[in-house]
Design a protein around this motif. Structure first.
Motif, PDB file in Angstrom:
ATOM      1  N   LEU A  74       0.905  -1.141   0.020  1.00  0.00           N
ATOM      2  CA  LEU A  74      -0.067   0.003   0.011  1.00  0.00           C
ATOM      3  C   LEU A  74       0.821   1.119   0.012  1.00  0.00           C
ATOM      4  CD1 LEU A  74      -2.793   1.294   0.285  1.00  0.00           C
ATOM      5  CD2 LEU A  74      -2.681   1.176   2.680  1.00  0.00           C
ATOM      6  N   SER A  75       1.974   1.193   0.527  1.00  0.00           N
ATOM      7  CA  SER A  75       2.934   2.222   0.696  1.00  0.00           C
ATOM      8  C   SER A  75       3.443   2.500  -0.641  1.00  0.00           C
ATOM      9  CB  SER A  75       3.987   2.063   1.666  1.00  0.00           C
ATOM     10  OG  SER A  75       3.502   1.991   3.091  1.00  0.00           O
ATOM     11  N   ARG A  76       3.890   1.562  -1.281  1.00  0.00           N
ATOM     12  CA  ARG A  76       4.248   1.738  -2.604  1.00  0.00           C
ATOM     13  C   ARG A  76       3.407   2.005  -3.645  1.00  0.00           C
ATOM     14  NH1 ARG A  76       7.609  -4.174  -3.223  1.00  0.00           N
ATOM     15  NH2 ARG A  76       9.155  -3.656  -1.503  1.00  0.00           N
ATOM     16  N   TYR A  77       2.029   1.746  -3.411  1.00  0.00           N
ATOM     17  CA  TYR A  77       0.865   2.034  -4.368  1.00  0.00           C
ATOM     18  C   TYR A  77       0.709   3.513  -4.379  1.00  0.00           C
ATOM     19  CZ  TYR A  77      -3.387   1.342  -6.860  1.00  0.00           C
ATOM     20  OH  TYR A  77      -4.615   1.469  -7.848  1.00  0.00           O
ATOM     21  N   ALA A  78       0.592   4.233  -2.926  1.00  0.00           N
ATOM     22  CA  ALA A  78       0.484   5.561  -2.572  1.00  0.00           C
ATOM     23  C   ALA A  78       1.836   6.347  -3.264  1.00  0.00           C
ATOM     24  CB  ALA A  78       0.305   5.733  -1.073  1.00  0.00           C
ATOM     25  N   GLU A  79       2.665   5.822  -3.356  1.00  0.00           N
ATOM     26  CA  GLU A  79       3.894   6.539  -3.814  1.00  0.00           C
ATOM     27  C   GLU A  79       3.658   6.348  -5.513  1.00  0.00           C
ATOM     28  OE1 GLU A  79       8.781   6.211  -4.525  1.00  0.00           O
ATOM     29  OE2 GLU A  79       7.787   4.728  -3.205  1.00  0.00           O
ATOM     30  N   HIS A  80       3.411   5.411  -5.867  1.00  0.00           N
ATOM     31  CA  HIS A  80       3.068   5.170  -7.538  1.00  0.00           C
ATOM     32  C   HIS A  80       2.029   6.026  -7.889  1.00  0.00           C
ATOM     33  CE1 HIS A  80       2.458   3.245 -11.300  1.00  0.00           C
ATOM     34  NE2 HIS A  80       0.990   2.969 -11.026  1.00  0.00           N
ATOM     35  N   ARG A  81       0.964   6.341  -7.223  1.00  0.00           N
ATOM     36  CA  ARG A  81      -0.085   7.280  -7.605  1.00  0.00           C
ATOM     37  C   ARG A  81      -0.064   8.459  -7.198  1.00  0.00           C
ATOM     38  NH1 ARG A  81      -3.222   4.581 -11.225  1.00  0.00           N
ATOM     39  NH2 ARG A  81      -4.175   2.818 -10.554  1.00  0.00           N
ATOM     40  N   ALA A  82       0.828   8.888  -6.404  1.00  0.00           N
ATOM     41  CA  ALA A  82       1.167  10.296  -5.993  1.00  0.00           C
ATOM     42  C   ALA A  82       2.336  11.001  -6.813  1.00  0.00           C
ATOM     43  CB  ALA A  82       1.604  10.447  -4.612  1.00  0.00           C
ATOM     44  N   ALA A  83       3.364  10.059  -7.182  1.00  0.00           N
ATOM     45  CA  ALA A  83       4.666  10.668  -7.806  1.00  0.00           C
ATOM     46  C   ALA A  83       5.296   9.752  -8.763  1.00  0.00           C
ATOM     47  CB  ALA A  83       5.715  10.779  -6.859  1.00  0.00           C
ATOM     48  N   GLY A  84       4.396   8.686  -9.241  1.00  0.00           N
ATOM     49  CA  GLY A  84       4.753   7.949 -10.367  1.00  0.00           C
ATOM     50  C   GLY A  84       4.545   8.555 -11.979  1.00  0.00           C
TER      51      GLY A  84
END
Length: 465
Positions: A74-84
């Protein structure tokens, strides 16, 4: 109903534990009975879970894995959706919606025994709404968003007029905009006025039929005119009655009788094969018509069926048609291009206008009229002419929020209150208060000024002590 299908096209592996896709499909099937009756919501829910499952699979984590592994992804997913990658990024509001849907899915999965953990952490909070407090859980995975009141989501009166003129290809002074050569301007102006005057949603005014337009009163009236919204095109399939103005209704009738009639006359339009078989209409009236020889009421027809209707004289049966007689549904594009043109040519501050902004504009203007007594005065004029007694009573006695609830189609007045909190209603009440003061001769009252000043003087003195 949306369905998830795995790459191997199998749904079950035998008597063992069901596949993740099968569990999601069961959750989707139960949505209509779980507080999500709108088909558009079902598809949105399915896409959210599907994208989450795909991201989990890329990182070797199962949908119902351990809490530690789910939280890490989920942490990686949040990063992906915010700054990917740009295409993958979500605005804070979209991210919050996705997290809310995933939270609903995992809570259901835990209750049904499919999952033992979820990736979210919650904190307890107390919400105060309409004077009543209750305990709520706040998902800590949701990103912070600006306060709802910081952005004006409706059109002020002067911008509303700019938009109405822009739809008709006119400059702000009402003259023809010589730098613009648009088409179907009468159609765009009539439907735009209708959206602003009724507060109907995009789907609702897009899939109206000409026979569902109320008759025009014999004389112009200042009182609003009831406008039934068929259940087949409303959100949640709930029939309601909103209202419109005489001017907006007259504009629709002019379009139907002149421009629309000329466009559809002798048209050979038929729906594309991918839409399904044509639905040929004969003997139409205000309630329904023969559709392929079978009598059906209009209110039973969903949008997908309405766009396949072929009128007796030729062309589409939808209210708005394009050149050739086919149905016109691209109102989001029309409104966006109009607002872009107004902003580029006349008013740099003009906002982007999407169809739902017209609904917000209707809500604010209607609330303003209700608060300031505009409709009460209109009701008096109706009463003096011995017209609709029920409408007179409704306009004179009903609470403004209850009236707005009925017009917008909200299930409860609490929804209307929450909706209004997302709009800047402060101006309406301030101006109504000041107007009442003017009527009572209380403006610039020296005694009132001294009393107010004394209140603040006392506050300063107490602070100094």
């Amino acid at each position: 109903m949306p369905v998830l299908v795995d790459d191997d096209l199998c749904f079950e592996d035998g008597p063992a534990a069901p596949r993740s896709a099968a569990v999601v499909n069961r959750w989707l099937r139960e949505l209509p009975a779980s507080g999500a009756p709108a088909p558009s919501s079902w598809e949105n829910y399915a896409r959210v879970v599907k994208e989450w499952m795909e991201f989990l699979a890329e990182h070797g984590v199962g949908l119902f894995d351990s809490r530690v592994r789910l939280k890490a992804v989920l942490s990686r997913y949040a990063e992906h959706r915010a700054a990917g990658p740009v295409k993958a990024r979500f605005a804070a509001t979209t991210w919050g919606q996705h997290m809310s849907i995933l939270s609903l899915f995992y809570r259901w999965s835990i209750n049904e025994g499919y999952a033992t953990a979820e990736p979210f952490t919650y904190r307890a909070a107390r919400a105060l709404f309409a004077g009543t407090g209750r305990e709520v859980r706040v998902n800590l995975a949701v990103r912070r968003t600006p306060k709802p009141h910081v952005t004006i989501k409706y059109l002020e009166p002067d911008f509303t007029e700019l938009f109405r003129k822009g739809l008709r290809g006119l400059a702000p002074d009402g003259s023809q905009d010589t730098g613009f050569h648009g088409r179907e301007l009468s159609r765009n102006g009539a439907v735009g006025d209708h959206a602003l005057a009724t507060g109907m949603r995009l789907q609702e005014f897009t899939y109206l039929l000409p026979w569902e337009i109320p008759a025009l009163p014999p004389e112009p009236t200042a009182a609003p005119i009831p406008f039934p919204v068929p259940a087949g095109i409303t959100k949640g399939k709930k029939f309601r009655t909103t209202w419109t103005s005489y001017e907006a209704l007259a504009g629709l009738h002019d379009y139907i009788e002149l421009d629309r009639a000329a466009t559809t006359d002798g048209s050979f339009w038929r729906p594309p094969r991918r839409w399904g078989e044509p639905l040929m209409v004969t003997e139409p009236d205000s309630r329904g018509g023969l559709i392929n020889g079978v009598r059906r009421p209009w209110e039973s027809l969903a949008p997908a069926e309405r766009r396949r209707l072929v009128a007796p004289e030729g062309g589409s049966c939808l209210l708005a048609v394009k050149n050739g007689g086919g149905p016109f549904t691209a109102w989001g594009t029309v409104f966006e291009r109009t607002s872009d043109r107004v902003r580029a040519r006349f008013e740099p501050r003009f906002p982007h206008v999407w169809p739902h902004r017209c609904r917000h504009t209707f809500s604010m203007r209607t609330l303003e009229y209700l608060v300031t007594g505009h409709y009460r005065q209109a009701a008096k004029l109706v009463r003096d002419t011995d017209a609709d007694a029920a409408l007179v009573f409704y306009l004179s006695k009903a609470d403004p929020l209850l009236v707005l609830r009925d017009l917008l189609g909200h299930s409860t007045v609490l929804t209307t209150e929450k909706y209004l909190r997302r709009l800047d209603t402060t101006r309406i009440y301030r101006e109504a208060y000041e107007g009442a003061g003017v009527a009572a001769g209380l403006t610039d009252h020296p005694a009132a000024e001294r009393e107010a000043a004394a209140e603040f003087a006392d506050e300063i003195e107490d602070g100094d002590l």
